[in-house]
Structures are given as C-alpha cells and as structure tokens.
Design a protein around this motif. Sequence first.
Motif, PDB file in Angstrom:
ATOM      1  N   GLY A 114       0.831  -1.208   0.000  1.00  0.00           N
ATOM      2  CA  GLY A 114       0.000   0.000   0.000  1.00  0.00           C
ATOM      3  C   GLY A 114       0.861   1.251   0.000  1.00  0.00           C
ATOM      4  N   TYR A 131      -3.251  -9.108  -3.301  1.00  0.00           N
ATOM      5  CA  TYR A 131      -1.979  -8.690  -2.732  1.00  0.00           C
ATOM      6  C   TYR A 131      -0.873  -9.674  -3.129  1.00  0.00           C
ATOM      7  CZ  TYR A 131       0.131  -5.799   0.979  1.00  0.00           C
ATOM      8  OH  TYR A 131       0.850  -4.890   1.697  1.00  0.00           O
ATOM      9  N   PHE A 140      -6.817   1.553   4.286  1.00  0.00           N
ATOM     10  CA  PHE A 140      -6.093   0.384   3.785  1.00  0.00           C
ATOM     11  C   PHE A 140      -4.648   0.395   4.274  1.00  0.00           C
ATOM     12  CE2 PHE A 140      -3.477  -1.597   0.444  1.00  0.00           C
ATOM     13  CZ  PHE A 140      -4.072  -2.846   0.372  1.00  0.00           C
TER      14      PHE A 140
HETATM   15  N1  PFF Z   1      -1.691  -1.967   5.227  1.00  0.00           N
HETATM   16  C1  PFF Z   1      -1.284  -2.856   4.178  1.00  0.00           C
HETATM   17  C2  PFF Z   1      -0.548  -2.058   3.119  1.00  0.00           C
HETATM   18  O1  PFF Z   1      -0.552  -0.824   3.146  1.00  0.00           O
HETATM   19  O2  PFF Z   1       0.051  -2.663   2.233  1.00  0.00           O
HETATM   20  C3  PFF Z   1      -2.441  -3.610   3.594  1.00  0.00           C
HETATM   21  C4  PFF Z   1      -3.306  -4.310   4.627  1.00  0.00           C
HETATM   22  C5  PFF Z   1      -2.792  -5.323   5.427  1.00  0.00           C
HETATM   23  C6  PFF Z   1      -4.632  -3.967   4.766  1.00  0.00           C
HETATM   24  C7  PFF Z   1      -3.578  -5.974   6.363  1.00  0.00           C
HETATM   25  C8  PFF Z   1      -5.440  -4.620   5.699  1.00  0.00           C
HETATM   26  C9  PFF Z   1      -4.909  -5.625   6.483  1.00  0.00           C
HETATM   27  F1  PFF Z   1      -5.660  -6.238   7.356  1.00  0.00           F
END
Ligand code: PFF
Length: 456
Positions: A31, A110, A231
């Motif tokens: 992300g 992902y 996110f």
């Molecule tokens: N926060 C992670 C990112 O920015 O890549 C994505 C993510 C991981 C979202 C785990 C939600 C989660 F439960």
Amino acid sequence: MTPGAPSPERGVWVSRWGFVLAAAGSAVGLGNIWRFPYIVGENGGGAFVLVYLLCIVFLGLPILVAELGMGRSVQRTPVGAFQLLAGRRSAWVGLGWLGVAVGFLLLSFYSVVAGWMLRYAFLAVSGALSRGGVAEVQQTFGTIAGDGAGSVAGALVFIGLNVAMVGAGIQRGVERWSRILMPALLVLLLGLIGYATTLDGFAVGVAFLFRFDLGALDRGGLLEALGHAFFTLSVGLGGMLTYGSYLPGRSGVVENAVAIVLLDTVVAMLSCLLVFPLAFTFGLPPSEGPGLIFVSLPMAFAQMPAGGFVGAVFFVLLICAALTSGLSMLELAASYFIDERGWTRRQAVTRVGGIIAVLALPCALTGSTEVFGSGFEALVGRSYFDFLVDLVTNWLTPLGGLGFALFVGWRLGPGVRRGQFDEGAPEAVYRGWLAVLRFLAPPAIVLIFLRGIGLL
Ligand code: PFF
C-alpha cells in the motif's frame, strides 16, 4: 469453542517494540510503496496528499485506537469480539465476518502483486531488468503482469511463505521478522532518495508532491484518499483488532497507534519522494498507474553503480514488507478458526491459505486477457484485478471503518468504552477521541461514499 475461554493456541507479544514493529509491519506494505505513489500520481499530486493526510489523522488514527483497544480488552478476534460485546446473534457480528471475508479477498490480489515483485527480484539479479529505455522497461512490466502462469506461480510462492510464517505462531512468526525488516527497508529507501537528489528531476518531483492544486482532485480522488488511508493503516477489517488481542492487558494503545501511524506515513511519503523524482527524470507520466514503481525504479537501477544488486535488494525488501502485511491478513482469517472453531494453528493456516490460493487465480490471470480478463472486462468495463482492488480498498475497508466508529462510538456502553481506552490517558484525549468517533467519522465517511457514487 465458546466465547469466554481464550484458546491455548493464542499468543502474546513478547515486547512492546515487537508489537509496534509487527503492527507497523502490517501497516507498511505494498500500500505504501506500490500503491500510494501511483494513486498520488493519478490524482494530480499535493492536493490528494493533503486530503489523504487529513483522513489519516482525523479518521484512520482514531479508528486504529478503537480497534486496538477493543482487541486488547476482549483478547479475541473480530467475530468473537463482536459476539462478546454485542451478543451472539447481534447484527454487529456481521462486521467481524466482513473483516474475515475481506481478509481473504485482500490477500488474493496482494499476493499477485507480491508475486510480480518476486519476478522483478530475479530479473534484477540476472541483469535483465533494466536493459533498454523506458519503452522497453514498460514493456517488461506489461509482459510480467500479462503472464498468467508466471503470476500464478509468484502468487503461490508468496502465499506459501505466508502460510509457513503464520504457522510458526505469533511471536516466532511475526515479531522476529518485523524487527529486522522494517529498519532495513527504511535505510534502503533513504539511501535511494539520496541517490535521487542527484538527478535532474528531483526538484520537479518534489514540487509535484507538494503542489496543492485542488482542481486536480476529482470525485473519485476523495474516496480513494479515504479508502487508502484505512487500507494503508490496515484499519477497518479487524486486522489491528486481532493484533491488539495479543497485547497484554496494560500496554498503552494510544501511543502505540501514534507510532504506527507515524511510521506508516513516513514510509509512504518517502516512497513518493523517491518515485516522483525518478519518474520526472526518466520522462514517465506520474499517472502511469500500477506499473509506476515497476518502471521508474528499474530505470534508476540501470544507471546507478551496482544497480543490479541494489535492485534485487530493493525488491526483496519490498516482498518482505508485503509479507509482514500479508501475515496480518492471514492471521486475521486464520485466527477466527483457531479461536472460534478450535482448529489448531497449522490446520487453520493451511486451509485458509489453500482457499486464498484458489481466490488468487482469477487475479493472477487477469492480465492474460485470453484466459479470463476479456470476458470480465467486457461485462464490467475493467479487469477483475482493478475491480477487486477498487472494491476492497475504496469500499469495503472504509465500510468496515465506519462500522467500527459506529460500534465503539455509539453502541458500546460508556463504562465498557472507557475501559477499552488507555487507563492513564488524560480525560480530554478520551473525549476528543469519542467526539471524532461519534460526530466526525460517520458523517465524513458517508458523505465521501455518497460523493463516490455520484450522489453529491
Ligand atoms: N496496510 C497494508 C498495506 O498498506 O500494504 C495492507 C493491509 C494489510 C490492509 C492488512 C489490511 C490488512 F488487514
């Protein structure tokens, strides 16, 4: 297993730092480094960054505190937590289910992107990554993303790594890795930015990042800033609730949440400070889309001394950052079966991993249109991959965040709510937090949703 009796398969964080690093490891991932720069680019730069930062501070952070506090106090995963606090048959339990279900979907796309990173790491080692000019490097990304079999293989390797690590248990699996990887990633990012300062496009790239042109922000941009804020903090789906549930009872939640938000935001901004100078130097449009880092960075690696080696290290660290995020998604889904169904950790992670592998198939095949993409695209107007990323990040994650704000702000009794907040925190901080959960977050999220669907 009945709610009330935590399973012996549960873990507890070994140290406060271990927890902060693991939770920050969940937050910092693709992300920040893959997605954030390209959506900033697509939405015209600084104005989007500003809205995003506002969403992080005023919506993401308070909801993160709510999730962590709820997890710490009930020591249970989302479904069990809502059952315990709202009643077994309450509709709120659906919010826990939403998180588990979205955890599956999230990991399915992902892992495909992480799989591409894996291929890039190999290409960097072999020196084949950065031959030719921008057009060739762009074509390399097209070829890799369009290679169905390769994408499936990459995603499966990534899911396999996740299964192995989550299977090893909460302390040994997550905490140990996060301690090493996060600092390494930060150091490499800083080093690469140091290199970027020597390039012609540095000043223009930085100016783009801080150009507050509100006109560049369209309807979708607002929703994207909100969705990405949730996110990137891993908030709204119960992932942070799950991590909070492994916190020993007395650890402070507010200061941990602030540390997580700071680290996450620093990494997101640093990756923009790296990517945009590169993009402007090599003549790439900032609105390049999901391929932005896959093209701009290899161009830089081609020019710098020992670029093949640096490139390989960069992509490996990125995969590791993706892993520490992936772990939390898998943990979120698997821990439901451990806590509520009495499965062993090994059973839960292998079965859940298997389902995620199946769900990843259509995502991985999305680029090879002849197999899957074209039919879907004809029907929906864009690829399944784009559709899923949009659905999960822009809609389902903020929807979960809205649910948490409403539940903790309005549904919990005052005594229970206060008990979930840090005991020693000043009353004014508690009141401010509660006011945000009650009066700011719900209407703001609903308004942004309405604007996103064109009703405002
Ligand atoms: N926060 C992670 C990112 O920015 O890549 C994505 C993510 C991981 C979202 C785990 C939600 C989660 F439960």
